[in-house]
Design a protein around this motif. Structure first.
Motif, PDB file in Angstrom:
ATOM      1  N   GLU A 294      -0.948   9.260   2.188  1.00 51.20           N
ATOM      2  CA  GLU A 294      -1.592  10.410   1.565  1.00 51.20           C
ATOM      3  C   GLU A 294      -2.626  11.051   2.485  1.00 51.20           C
ATOM      4  O   GLU A 294      -3.344  10.359   3.219  1.00 51.20           O
ATOM      5  N   LEU A 295      -2.697  12.356   2.400  1.00 51.22           N
ATOM      6  CA  LEU A 295      -3.723  13.115   3.104  1.00 51.22           C
ATOM      7  C   LEU A 295      -5.013  13.018   2.292  1.00 51.22           C
ATOM      8  O   LEU A 295      -5.073  13.505   1.167  1.00 51.22           O
ATOM      9  N   ASN A 296      -6.034  12.367   2.860  1.00 49.92           N
ATOM     10  CA  ASN A 296      -7.300  12.236   2.134  1.00 49.92           C
ATOM     11  C   ASN A 296      -8.450  12.966   2.826  1.00 49.92           C
ATOM     12  O   ASN A 296      -9.620  12.779   2.485  1.00 49.92           O
ATOM     13  N   ASP A 297      -8.122  13.816   3.783  1.00 50.27           N
ATOM     14  CA  ASP A 297      -9.104  14.671   4.457  1.00 50.27           C
ATOM     15  C   ASP A 297      -9.182  15.977   3.673  1.00 50.27           C
ATOM     16  O   ASP A 297      -8.260  16.803   3.704  1.00 50.27           O
ATOM     17  N   ALA A 298     -10.267  16.198   2.946  1.00 52.92           N
ATOM     18  CA  ALA A 298     -10.392  17.357   2.070  1.00 52.92           C
ATOM     19  C   ALA A 298     -10.286  18.669   2.843  1.00 52.92           C
ATOM     20  O   ALA A 298      -9.682  19.636   2.359  1.00 52.92           O
ATOM     21  N   GLU A 299     -10.867  18.732   4.027  1.00 54.70           N
ATOM     22  CA  GLU A 299     -10.840  19.975   4.799  1.00 54.70           C
ATOM     23  C   GLU A 299      -9.432  20.277   5.310  1.00 54.70           C
ATOM     24  O   GLU A 299      -8.976  21.435   5.280  1.00 54.70           O
TER      25      GLU A 299
ATOM     26  N   PHE B 288       4.234   6.598  -8.074  1.00 53.44           N
ATOM     27  CA  PHE B 288       3.192   5.569  -7.974  1.00 53.44           C
ATOM     28  C   PHE B 288       2.341   5.784  -6.727  1.00 53.44           C
ATOM     29  O   PHE B 288       2.784   6.345  -5.726  1.00 53.44           O
ATOM     30  N   TYR B 289       1.084   5.293  -6.817  1.00 51.65           N
ATOM     31  CA  TYR B 289       0.112   5.439  -5.726  1.00 51.65           C
ATOM     32  C   TYR B 289      -0.657   4.140  -5.577  1.00 51.65           C
ATOM     33  O   TYR B 289      -1.019   3.501  -6.568  1.00 51.65           O
ATOM     34  N   ALA B 290      -0.898   3.774  -4.316  1.00 50.36           N
ATOM     35  CA  ALA B 290      -1.633   2.539  -4.022  1.00 50.36           C
ATOM     36  C   ALA B 290      -2.629   2.804  -2.907  1.00 50.36           C
ATOM     37  O   ALA B 290      -2.289   3.413  -1.882  1.00 50.36           O
ATOM     38  N   ALA B 291      -3.853   2.349  -3.100  1.00 48.54           N
ATOM     39  CA  ALA B 291      -4.876   2.491  -2.066  1.00 48.54           C
ATOM     40  C   ALA B 291      -4.668   1.447  -0.972  1.00 48.54           C
ATOM     41  O   ALA B 291      -4.122   0.362  -1.217  1.00 48.54           O
ATOM     42  N   TYR B 292      -5.076   1.804   0.230  1.00 49.81           N
ATOM     43  CA  TYR B 292      -5.078   0.899   1.391  1.00 49.81           C
ATOM     44  C   TYR B 292      -3.675   0.461   1.820  1.00 49.81           C
ATOM     45  O   TYR B 292      -3.467  -0.667   2.249  1.00 49.81           O
ATOM     46  N   VAL B 293      -2.715   1.362   1.674  1.00 48.17           N
ATOM     47  CA  VAL B 293      -1.361   1.121   2.197  1.00 48.17           C
ATOM     48  C   VAL B 293      -0.916   2.386   2.936  1.00 48.17           C
ATOM     49  O   VAL B 293      -1.511   3.453   2.778  1.00 48.17           O
TER      50      VAL B 293
ATOM     51  N   GLY C 136     -14.246  11.723  -1.973  1.00 48.61           N
ATOM     52  CA  GLY C 136     -13.731  10.630  -1.143  1.00 48.61           C
ATOM     53  C   GLY C 136     -12.606   9.862  -1.803  1.00 48.61           C
ATOM     54  O   GLY C 136     -12.794   9.272  -2.872  1.00 48.61           O
ATOM     55  N   MET C 137     -11.409   9.902  -1.196  1.00 50.08           N
ATOM     56  CA  MET C 137     -10.286   9.091  -1.662  1.00 50.08           C
ATOM     57  C   MET C 137      -9.960   8.073  -0.582  1.00 50.08           C
ATOM     58  O   MET C 137      -9.863   8.428   0.604  1.00 50.08           O
ATOM     59  N   PRO C 138      -9.828   6.803  -0.940  1.00 50.77           N
ATOM     60  CA  PRO C 138      -9.487   5.808   0.079  1.00 50.77           C
ATOM     61  C   PRO C 138      -8.127   6.113   0.692  1.00 50.77           C
ATOM     62  O   PRO C 138      -7.315   6.813   0.075  1.00 50.77           O
ATOM     63  N   PRO C 139      -7.856   5.624   1.897  1.00 54.51           N
ATOM     64  CA  PRO C 139      -6.501   5.794   2.446  1.00 54.51           C
ATOM     65  C   PRO C 139      -5.494   5.219   1.449  1.00 54.51           C
ATOM     66  O   PRO C 139      -5.738   4.177   0.837  1.00 54.51           O
ATOM     67  N   ALA C 140      -4.383   5.908   1.287  1.00 55.04           N
ATOM     68  CA  ALA C 140      -3.444   5.512   0.233  1.00 55.04           C
ATOM     69  C   ALA C 140      -2.045   5.979   0.582  1.00 55.04           C
ATOM     70  O   ALA C 140      -1.835   6.759   1.517  1.00 55.04           O
ATOM     71  N   GLY C 141      -1.101   5.484  -0.187  1.00 57.65           N
ATOM     72  CA  GLY C 141       0.293   5.914  -0.070  1.00 57.65           C
ATOM     73  C   GLY C 141       0.847   6.157  -1.447  1.00 57.65           C
ATOM     74  O   GLY C 141       0.431   5.524  -2.425  1.00 57.65           O
ATOM     75  N   GLY C 142       1.788   7.107  -1.549  1.00 58.58           N
ATOM     76  CA  GLY C 142       2.397   7.412  -2.834  1.00 58.58           C
ATOM     77  C   GLY C 142       3.865   7.751  -2.683  1.00 58.58           C
ATOM     78  O   GLY C 142       4.301   8.232  -1.632  1.00 58.58           O
ATOM     79  N   CYS C 143       4.618   7.512  -3.742  1.00 60.25           N
ATOM     80  CA  CYS C 143       6.062   7.753  -3.704  1.00 60.25           C
ATOM     81  C   CYS C 143       6.550   8.152  -5.086  1.00 60.25           C
ATOM     82  O   CYS C 143       6.059   7.646  -6.100  1.00 60.25           O
TER      83      CYS C 143
ATOM     84  N   ARG D 147      -6.045  11.947  -8.256  1.00 60.96           N
ATOM     85  CA  ARG D 147      -7.407  12.036  -8.804  1.00 60.96           C
ATOM     86  C   ARG D 147      -7.846  10.683  -9.368  1.00 60.96           C
ATOM     87  O   ARG D 147      -9.024  10.318  -9.323  1.00 60.96           O
ATOM     88  N   LEU D 148      -6.886   9.949  -9.959  1.00 60.09           N
ATOM     89  CA  LEU D 148      -7.214   8.627 -10.508  1.00 60.09           C
ATOM     90  C   LEU D 148      -7.541   7.638  -9.397  1.00 60.09           C
ATOM     91  O   LEU D 148      -8.390   6.752  -9.573  1.00 60.09           O
ATOM     92  N   VAL D 149      -6.874   7.767  -8.239  1.00 63.80           N
ATOM     93  CA  VAL D 149      -7.209   6.917  -7.093  1.00 63.80           C
ATOM     94  C   VAL D 149      -8.626   7.239  -6.626  1.00 63.80           C
ATOM     95  O   VAL D 149      -9.404   6.333  -6.299  1.00 63.80           O
ATOM     96  N   VAL D 150      -8.979   8.516  -6.615  1.00 62.22           N
ATOM     97  CA  VAL D 150     -10.359   8.904  -6.296  1.00 62.22           C
ATOM     98  C   VAL D 150     -11.317   8.230  -7.265  1.00 62.22           C
ATOM     99  O   VAL D 150     -12.385   7.724  -6.883  1.00 62.22           O
ATOM    100  N   GLY D 151     -10.922   8.194  -8.553  1.00 66.23           N
ATOM    101  CA  GLY D 151     -11.785   7.619  -9.582  1.00 66.23           C
ATOM    102  C   GLY D 151     -11.904   6.116  -9.549  1.00 66.23           C
ATOM    103  O   GLY D 151     -12.715   5.544 -10.295  1.00 66.23           O
TER     104      GLY D 151
END
Length: 514
Positions: A438-443, A285-290, A477-484, A251-255
């Protein structure tokens, strides 16, 4: 022939109650004289620092340039010899948590009254001493005590120094005594702190912002696990202890916070074993655009640096066997790992759902019960991997490309149907980390939540709930991201060469004491 009576005679029984009563009487006498627990002694030095700085000097050098010190700590050894006595003070200072220094108490320098009082001190008492450094005839750095104070009276006797605290459950239950008596235990938790400091520095150096998210959740999410349930009285609502922070961090990445991490306590109402504790620590941890490829390289660096900062090297010894965190971590698919460690299985067999069910039954896996009753080929392959290959992954190995059906939060592969861009890291046969693109497709996420709800209705207690607010966040909308998520406790087992997860948790959960 030795009889039970012979054993009893050889090992005198210590009446602990009598010792406690004697010490309480001493405390009573101290109370009658004034302040029994003073708080006006201020140590100026630590034992480890004094040993590091001055132990190389001989007594002549120490006498030529007098060094006044004030030290405080627990008395661990005591030798009374008429007009002179020795004591060993322990303050657990230093990188190795082995800070100790000897005290030399005499009638001439310390004073007859103080020396007489010292003779009534007990092992375990916390004392303060002021004086001058010198070397004894045997070359031991010591403090020639000019002033001596009893700071805290110990009412319970310490375990004897020969047998120590040997019962493992007692070590866990009375960690305070374990820390007093066992240098190795102190060193383990010093190393844990050093590794955690390293992880935080590394994350901040790479532009990650440390955040805090709720530990009480209205919907348990972010992992497939059984939660602890509680009740919020003021709001009159059922709540769940956190099983993972994942959905809040995303949610913070969305923000707009593009790189976030949290060192978090999680709670899972599941089994206890050498690898599992109901309350445990993760760094997520989570990072956008990875993507997950970037995550694997980055996770590798985090773990390697933590080992170096805790031990000075990335090449460790774990349970008598070398573990090299310095070289690149291996990467295998689930079926690739099965074929490497159980080469008797063919590609055709691994693609045959009926064969997989049959062979899993031979391993004692209940494929007719949740979560495998309605499992597809991917989940069954994963189950076979866990039976044949997982325990053999000694060297750091990423298992990659997990099936969609067991990865409800991971992004599906754009090129290979049925799998996700997900990995799990195994070291010494144990899962250490789990991450994915990360899955960023809401549907798509909503549909996967619905599938999890169906699995829960079918009897899978660890299946996820539908989180409508998280779907709403993704719809912004959440940018493409990765988390671990990295399992900190299991990582610390490796770094400190500890066989049991309870060895690296200060106060692990145990059954209630009788």
């Amino acid at each position: 022939m030795t009889t039970p009576n012979d054993n009893a005679a050889a090992t005198p029984v210590v009446d602990e109650n009598a010792i406690i009563a004697e010490r309480r009487a001493k405390l009573g006498a101290i109370r009658a004289q004034g302040v029994a627990f003073p708080n006006d002694f201020r140590p100026t030095h630590k034992a480890a620092d004094l040993q590091a700085q001055f132990n190389a000097l001989d007594n002549e050098a120490l006498e030529a340039n007098p060094i006044k010190v004030a030290v405080a700590g627990r008395m661990m050894l005591k030798r009374v010899m008429g007009k002179a006595s020795f004591a060993t003070l322990q303050d657990a200072s230093g990188v190795r948590a082995d800070g100790r220094i000897q005290l030399y108490i005499t009638n001439d320098v310390t004073g007859e009254a103080a020396h007489a009082a010292f003779k009534h001190y007990d092992l375990g008492d916390i004392i303060g001493a002021e004086g001058q450094l010198f070397k004894t005839k045997t070359g031991e750095l010591s403090v020639k005590v000019e002033g001596l104070r009893l700071i805290t009276k110990s009412l319970r006797p310490l375990p004897d120094k020969f047998h120590g605290l040997s019962d493992q459950e007692t070590k866990y239950r009375q960690r305070y005594v374990d820390l007093i008596m066992n240098e190795e235990t102190r060193r383990t938790f010093k190393a844990r702190t050093a590794a955690m400091s390293s992880i935080r520095r590394f994350m901040e150096k790479n532009d990650f912002m440390e955040v805090e998210t709720p530990m009480l959740h209205t919907i348990p999410g972010g992992a497939a696990a059984k939660p602890f349930i509680t009740h919020h009285n003021a709001l009159d609502m059922q709540m769940f202890m956190r099983i993972a922070p994942e959905l809040y961090l995303k949610r913070l990445v969305v923000g707009g916070f593009e790189r976030v991490f949290e060192v978090n306590r999680n709670f899972r109402n599941e089994g206890v074993s050498p690898r599992h504790n109901p309350e445990f620590t993760m760094m997520e941890f989570y990072a956008a655009y990875v993507d997950y490829q970037w995550l694997m390289s980055f996770t590798e660096q985090v773990i390697r640096q933590a080992a170096i900062d805790a031990h000075g090297t990335a090449t460790l010894i774990y349970q008598g066997r070398e573990l090299d965190l310095a070289k690149p971590f291996q990467r295998l698919t689930i079926t690739g790992a099965i074929k490497k460690y159980a080469p008797e299985y063919t590609d055709a067999q691994l693609a045959d759902i009926d064969f997989l069910r049959t062979v899993l039954k031979k391993f004692g896996v209940k494929t007719d019960q949740a979560p495998l009753a309605n499992a597809g080929i991917g989940a069954l392959q994963l189950a076979l991997f866990e039976e044949t290959a997982e325990s053999q992954l000694w060297e750091p190995t990423y298992i990659i490309d997990y099936p969609i059906e067991v990865s409800p939060l991971a992004r599906a592969s754009d090129t290979v149907a049925g799998i996700t861009e997900r990995f799990e890291l195994f070291i010494t046969g144990r899962e250490i980390a789990n991450g994915f693109s990360e899955l960023n497709d809401a549907e798509d996420q909503a549909a996967r939540f619905q599938a999890q709800v169906a699995a829960k209705d079918a009897g899978d207690e660890e299946a996820m709930y539908y989180d409508a607010d998280y779907i709403r966040a993704l719809e912004y909308g959440m940018p493409p991201a990765g988390g671990c998520g990295i399992g900190i406790d299991r990582l610390m087992m490796l770094i400190t060469d500890s066989p049991n997860i309870r060895d690296v948790i200060l106060f692990p959960h145990l059954r209630r004491e009788d």
